[in-house]
Design a protein around this motif. Structure first.
Motif, PDB file in Angstrom:
ATOM      1  N   ARG A 175     -11.195  12.056  -1.861  1.00  0.00           N
ATOM      2  CA  ARG A 175     -10.651  11.474  -0.633  1.00  0.00           C
ATOM      3  C   ARG A 175     -11.500  10.280  -0.197  1.00  0.00           C
ATOM      4  O   ARG A 175     -10.959   9.258   0.225  1.00  0.00           O
ATOM      5  CB  ARG A 175     -10.675  12.571   0.449  1.00  0.00           C
ATOM      6  N   ALA A 228      -6.715  10.741   3.942  1.00  0.00           N
ATOM      7  CA  ALA A 228      -6.594  12.142   4.367  1.00  0.00           C
ATOM      8  C   ALA A 228      -5.150  12.620   4.241  1.00  0.00           C
ATOM      9  O   ALA A 228      -4.882  13.747   3.809  1.00  0.00           O
ATOM     10  CB  ALA A 228      -7.092  12.304   5.803  1.00  0.00           C
ATOM     11  N   ASN A 229      -4.210  11.743   4.606  1.00  0.00           N
ATOM     12  CA  ASN A 229      -2.782  12.062   4.467  1.00  0.00           C
ATOM     13  C   ASN A 229      -2.398  12.342   3.018  1.00  0.00           C
ATOM     14  O   ASN A 229      -1.723  13.328   2.719  1.00  0.00           O
ATOM     15  CB  ASN A 229      -1.942  10.863   4.939  1.00  0.00           C
ATOM     16  N   VAL A 230      -2.823  11.452   2.135  1.00  0.00           N
ATOM     17  CA  VAL A 230      -2.493  11.617   0.713  1.00  0.00           C
ATOM     18  C   VAL A 230      -3.094  12.929   0.197  1.00  0.00           C
ATOM     19  O   VAL A 230      -2.411  13.717  -0.470  1.00  0.00           O
ATOM     20  CB  VAL A 230      -3.004  10.412  -0.114  1.00  0.00           C
ATOM     21  N   TRP A 233     -13.069  16.456  -1.705  1.00  0.00           N
ATOM     22  CA  TRP A 233     -13.707  15.644  -0.672  1.00  0.00           C
ATOM     23  C   TRP A 233     -14.148  14.290  -1.214  1.00  0.00           C
ATOM     24  O   TRP A 233     -13.870  13.241  -0.630  1.00  0.00           O
ATOM     25  CB  TRP A 233     -14.909  16.403  -0.116  1.00  0.00           C
ATOM     26  N   LEU A 256       0.316   4.041  -2.838  1.00  0.00           N
ATOM     27  CA  LEU A 256      -0.101   5.419  -2.535  1.00  0.00           C
ATOM     28  C   LEU A 256       0.906   6.434  -3.076  1.00  0.00           C
ATOM     29  O   LEU A 256       0.541   7.539  -3.469  1.00  0.00           O
ATOM     30  CB  LEU A 256      -0.291   5.609  -1.026  1.00  0.00           C
ATOM     31  N   ALA A 284      -9.344   5.832   6.090  1.00  0.00           N
ATOM     32  CA  ALA A 284      -9.715   7.252   6.048  1.00  0.00           C
ATOM     33  C   ALA A 284      -8.521   8.137   6.404  1.00  0.00           C
ATOM     34  O   ALA A 284      -8.299   9.178   5.778  1.00  0.00           O
ATOM     35  CB  ALA A 284     -10.884   7.517   6.991  1.00  0.00           C
ATOM     36  N   LEU A 285      -7.735   7.724   7.406  1.00  0.00           N
ATOM     37  CA  LEU A 285      -6.555   8.514   7.789  1.00  0.00           C
ATOM     38  C   LEU A 285      -5.503   8.498   6.680  1.00  0.00           C
ATOM     39  O   LEU A 285      -4.884   9.528   6.386  1.00  0.00           O
ATOM     40  CB  LEU A 285      -5.943   7.972   9.091  1.00  0.00           C
ATOM     41  N   ALA A 286      -5.310   7.334   6.060  1.00  0.00           N
ATOM     42  CA  ALA A 286      -4.336   7.245   4.968  1.00  0.00           C
ATOM     43  C   ALA A 286      -4.760   8.132   3.795  1.00  0.00           C
ATOM     44  O   ALA A 286      -3.945   8.866   3.218  1.00  0.00           O
ATOM     45  CB  ALA A 286      -4.183   5.792   4.521  1.00  0.00           C
ATOM     46  N   THR A 325      -8.828  -1.186   8.494  1.00  0.00           N
ATOM     47  CA  THR A 325     -10.093  -0.714   9.070  1.00  0.00           C
ATOM     48  C   THR A 325     -10.513   0.566   8.372  1.00  0.00           C
ATOM     49  O   THR A 325      -9.707   1.237   7.717  1.00  0.00           O
ATOM     50  CB  THR A 325      -9.955  -0.414  10.573  1.00  0.00           C
ATOM     51  N   GLU A 326     -11.779   0.902   8.553  1.00  0.00           N
ATOM     52  CA  GLU A 326     -12.319   2.122   7.957  1.00  0.00           C
ATOM     53  C   GLU A 326     -11.509   3.347   8.419  1.00  0.00           C
ATOM     54  O   GLU A 326     -11.207   4.241   7.633  1.00  0.00           O
ATOM     55  CB  GLU A 326     -13.792   2.260   8.369  1.00  0.00           C
ATOM     56  N   VAL A 327     -11.154   3.356   9.713  1.00  0.00           N
ATOM     57  CA  VAL A 327     -10.427   4.504  10.274  1.00  0.00           C
ATOM     58  C   VAL A 327      -9.024   4.621   9.663  1.00  0.00           C
ATOM     59  O   VAL A 327      -8.593   5.710   9.278  1.00  0.00           O
ATOM     60  CB  VAL A 327     -10.358   4.408  11.820  1.00  0.00           C
ATOM     61  N   VAL A 328      -8.318   3.502   9.547  1.00  0.00           N
ATOM     62  CA  VAL A 328      -6.972   3.542   8.958  1.00  0.00           C
ATOM     63  C   VAL A 328      -7.041   4.004   7.508  1.00  0.00           C
ATOM     64  O   VAL A 328      -6.250   4.853   7.070  1.00  0.00           O
ATOM     65  CB  VAL A 328      -6.276   2.164   9.066  1.00  0.00           C
ATOM     66  N   LEU A 334       0.799  -1.219   0.000  1.00  0.00           N
ATOM     67  CA  LEU A 334       0.000   0.000   0.000  1.00  0.00           C
ATOM     68  C   LEU A 334       0.845   1.288   0.000  1.00  0.00           C
ATOM     69  O   LEU A 334       0.546   2.215  -0.771  1.00  0.00           O
ATOM     70  CB  LEU A 334      -0.967  -0.038   1.191  1.00  0.00           C
ATOM     71  N   PRO A 335       1.896   1.404   0.823  1.00  0.00           N
ATOM     72  CA  PRO A 335       2.675   2.664   0.801  1.00  0.00           C
ATOM     73  C   PRO A 335       3.233   2.976  -0.595  1.00  0.00           C
ATOM     74  O   PRO A 335       3.233   4.136  -1.018  1.00  0.00           O
ATOM     75  CB  PRO A 335       3.795   2.396   1.810  1.00  0.00           C
ATOM     76  N   VAL A 343      -0.320   4.357  10.089  1.00  0.00           N
ATOM     77  CA  VAL A 343      -1.132   4.772   8.938  1.00  0.00           C
ATOM     78  C   VAL A 343      -0.235   4.679   7.698  1.00  0.00           C
ATOM     79  O   VAL A 343       0.822   5.302   7.665  1.00  0.00           O
ATOM     80  CB  VAL A 343      -1.643   6.219   9.112  1.00  0.00           C
ATOM     81  N   PRO A 344      -0.631   3.870   6.706  1.00  0.00           N
ATOM     82  CA  PRO A 344       0.201   3.726   5.510  1.00  0.00           C
ATOM     83  C   PRO A 344       0.457   5.094   4.856  1.00  0.00           C
ATOM     84  O   PRO A 344      -0.489   5.826   4.561  1.00  0.00           O
ATOM     85  CB  PRO A 344      -0.626   2.824   4.592  1.00  0.00           C
ATOM     86  N   THR A 345       1.717   5.422   4.676  1.00  0.00           N
ATOM     87  CA  THR A 345       2.107   6.715   4.122  1.00  0.00           C
ATOM     88  C   THR A 345       2.817   6.480   2.786  1.00  0.00           C
ATOM     89  O   THR A 345       3.622   5.550   2.687  1.00  0.00           O
ATOM     90  CB  THR A 345       3.059   7.429   5.100  1.00  0.00           C
ATOM     91  N   PRO A 346       2.525   7.293   1.768  1.00  0.00           N
ATOM     92  CA  PRO A 346       3.159   7.089   0.459  1.00  0.00           C
ATOM     93  C   PRO A 346       4.689   6.991   0.588  1.00  0.00           C
ATOM     94  O   PRO A 346       5.318   7.843   1.197  1.00  0.00           O
ATOM     95  CB  PRO A 346       2.767   8.349  -0.318  1.00  0.00           C
ATOM     96  N   THR A 347       5.244   5.921   0.005  1.00  0.00           N
ATOM     97  CA  THR A 347       6.682   5.672   0.091  1.00  0.00           C
ATOM     98  C   THR A 347       7.165   5.211  -1.275  1.00  0.00           C
ATOM     99  O   THR A 347       6.576   4.271  -1.830  1.00  0.00           O
ATOM    100  CB  THR A 347       6.968   4.556   1.128  1.00  0.00           C
ATOM    101  N   ILE A 377     -12.778  12.176  11.186  1.00  0.00           N
ATOM    102  CA  ILE A 377     -12.881  10.712  11.091  1.00  0.00           C
ATOM    103  C   ILE A 377     -13.406  10.130  12.401  1.00  0.00           C
ATOM    104  O   ILE A 377     -14.218   9.202  12.394  1.00  0.00           O
ATOM    105  CB  ILE A 377     -11.511  10.120  10.665  1.00  0.00           C
TER     106      ILE A 377
END
Lengths: 198, 198
Positions: A129, A154-156, A126, A86, A150-152, A145-148, A82-83, B192-196, B162
């Motif tokens: 995202r 949001a980060n991107v 929005w 992304l 959503a946070l990922a 999870t849904e939270v992870v 995934l990283p 949280v998976p971060t783009p790498t 979130i």
């Protein structure tokens, strides 16, 4: 693409280019569809056929960029971690913008100074995202999870938004790549202050 | 507060409560200012005096919550480290919502199912995120770069958004605190998976 499609795409490009030039010169609010049609030497109805609203002439650039990035993600092999996947999303945005840098900077500046475009742009970001979070969950087979997710997502989205703002402030041609690199580095090394209880 | 202010605040509360009850029962779009005024036993002009638009009756709750949190941050001692100060921001949002939990859940559900409120809500969140970034820079005396401040503010905003969504899905009374704790833990531990890049 057939001849007809090539011609249509050329007209579409011509209208967008003309519109961006007029918006940059005289402002978004002061420019009418009729003026854009006259300058592009087409009828107003042709403009409306390609772009149902004046806002669409500007927002379309952001939409295309973000859709392309999400499409690229959907096309990546499932086994790519995934990283790294992304990273391809952020990098796709960079490539699209750098491939059309001057016009994109003009578009960005129109957006920043036109209040009536802000709501539309935020809506596009929005939705993107949310779609990105859904695609993250799909790729990881629901193990995220849904939270992870959503946070990922949001980060991107934050990296993209903040790097584009940084690039628009700069005169440096490589500014977008540098801003993205810097933002990602900050997130990865934990150098962004994160809320922590006493 | 004088007697007059107390009376005004009571009217303001009564109008808001009545509006939220009507929106929940019959939907936001189907409810008119006249109906709200009749149910609250005031004139329509009184409603307009407190809430210039129907949207304001809903968005006001979010605005108040976010303004309170930012005000609390502004009031914290300058020497408090930024991560702890940012925790107070998130915690202020939690306290406001938990102190008025049932009504807030009704408000959140109205927002989710009413398209015409989304743009307004995103605008409120967006402006808040920008003000938060500005306050982070002010507190750190400009030692924080614009990009770091923007990323930190985006993180705080994402955690709030979130966690609230997670809380609204749950029936658990302590859900908001738990969701916030979990989101912050994920961010702090780098889970949280971060783009790498590859």
């Amino acid at each position: 693409m057939g001849l007809r499609e090539i011609k249509m795409e050329r007209t579409r490009q011509l209208i967008a280019d003309t519109a961006i030039a007029l918006f940059s010169e005289q402002g978004f609010d002061a420019t009418t569809i009729e003026q854009i049609a006259a300058a592009a030497e087409v009828g107003p109805r042709t403009v409306y056929r390609y772009y149902p609203t004046k806002e669409a002439l500007v927002v379309r650039f952001t939409e295309d960029t973000l859709h392309t990035a999400l499409d690229e993600l959907r096309g990546l092999p499932e086994e790519l971690p995934l990283p790294q996947a992304l990273f391809q999303v952020v990098d796709s945005v960079r490539r699209t913008i750098e491939g059309d840098s001057e016009r994109r900077k003009a578009v960005y500046r129109i957006i920043v100074r036109t209040r009536s475009l802000h709501a539309e742009l935020r809506a596009v970001n929005w939705t993107w995202r949310e779609n990105l979070a859904a695609e993250i969950r799909r790729r990881t087979g629901g193990r995220t999870t849904e939270v992870v997710a959503a946070l990922a997502a949001a980060n991107v989205a934050a990296v993209v938004e903040i790097s584009i703002a940084e690039w628009a402030r700069s005169e440096e041609p490589a500014a977008l790549g540098l801003a993205i690199e810097q933002a990602l580095e900050l997130l990865r090394t934990g150098d962004v202050p994160t809320p922590t209880p006493v």
